[in-house]
Design an enzyme around this catalytic site. Structure first.
Site, PDB file in Angstrom:
ATOM      1  CG  ASP A   1      -1.895   1.141   1.242  1.00  0.00           C
ATOM      2  OD1 ASP A   1      -1.788   2.050   0.398  1.00  0.00           O
ATOM      3  OD2 ASP A   1      -2.800   1.120   2.105  1.00  0.00           O
TER       4      ASP A   1
ATOM      5  CE1 TYR B   1      -4.679  11.036 -11.328  1.00  0.00           C
ATOM      6  CE2 TYR B   1      -5.426  12.728 -12.874  1.00  0.00           C
ATOM      7  CZ  TYR B   1      -4.760  11.539 -12.627  1.00  0.00           C
ATOM      8  OH  TYR B   1      -4.174  10.849 -13.667  1.00  0.00           O
TER       9      TYR B   1
END
Length: 259
Positions: free
Chosen positions: A56, A149
């Protein structure tokens, strides 16, 4: 083109990442395929004959572990493709600090930490090393609904140029592909979640897709392979917009000549 090189590709269980990993294998590289989901990562790695690495990237120590596993598998690392990214939508009005921090951690911090961990190994290779950051055309501005983003990809673009300069004398090249709208599995899921019909790609107009369709992952992969390979040396610090029309200066308005 990539014979005997060891390449790490992050976020490679599907879409652009898997297409790049697959083409690296076809070009003779040994590949470490990283993913978040254990089952999907192992399945994709087995499919193309790669080493599977599950981690992760929101965890600060994950990048160092990923590079260590790559070197442990192959004894070296010659190339790194920073493809993993979180694509969650948000705007200035819906901004959530937890989501923002996660997006920055995966999309910007992790690539820097991966480069940091890989750098000593790359410097030892006769041919040096190559990093390809998978950015986005949204780095230049971005749609209003993908604020965090877009910010993360803008930061990655600056990091690419900075490191391209900083590492050029150390024979490690850093370049970025600012990829446009691509028909990945994840993009299809996003479009359906936002209410688009299953055949949304067939409904695109000529302004959105001049060739009749948006980019395919394997088309993006061909560009990544070039920048990974010694054939693109000694060029570094470059950001290439990978889209079927110019990004900067194009007026996104209705053109009567395009239906």
């Amino acid at each position: 083109m990539l014979e005997n090189l060891a390449i790490l590709v992050t976020g490679a269980t599907s879409g652009i990442g898997l297409a790049i990993a697959r083409l690296c294998r076809e070009k003779g590289a040994r590949v470490a395929l990283h993913g978040l989901d254990a089952a999907a990562t192992r399945k994709a790695a087995a499919e193309i004959g790669a080493a599977a690495i599950v981690a992760d990237l929101k965890e600060p120590d994950a990048p160092a572990r990923i590079v260590a596993e790559t070197v442990g598998a192959f004894g070296r690392i010659d190339g790194l493709v920073n493809n993993a990214a979180m694509l969650d939508r948000d705007t200035i009005d819906s901004l959530d600090i937890g989501l923002f921090d996660d997006i920055i951690a995966v999309n910007l911090r992790a690539p820097l930490l991966l480069i940091n961990a890989a750098l000593p190994h790359m410097e030892r290779q006769e041919t040096g090393g190559s990093v390809v950051n998978i950015g986005s055309v949204n780095a230049w501005c971005g749609a209003t609904k993908i604020l965090s983003y877009s910010v993360s990809k803008g930061g990655l673009m600056t990091a690419t140029r900075n490191l391209g300069d900083a590492l050029s004398s150390r024979r490690v090249r850093v370049n970025q592909l600012n990829v446009g709208w691509t028909a990945s599995e994840n993009e299809h899921r996003i479009q359906l979640a936002e209410g688009q019909p299953a055949d949304w790609r067939s409904r695109l107009n000529a302004l959105q897709a001049p060739s009749g369709d948006i980019l395919k992952p394997q088309e993006v992969a061909r560009h990544a392979i070039f920048w990974l390979s010694p054939e693109s040396a000694p060029i570094t610090g470059q950001v290439v917009d990978v889209e079927q029309y110019p990004i900067l200066g194009r007026l996104a308005i209705h053109d009567p000549g395009r239906q």
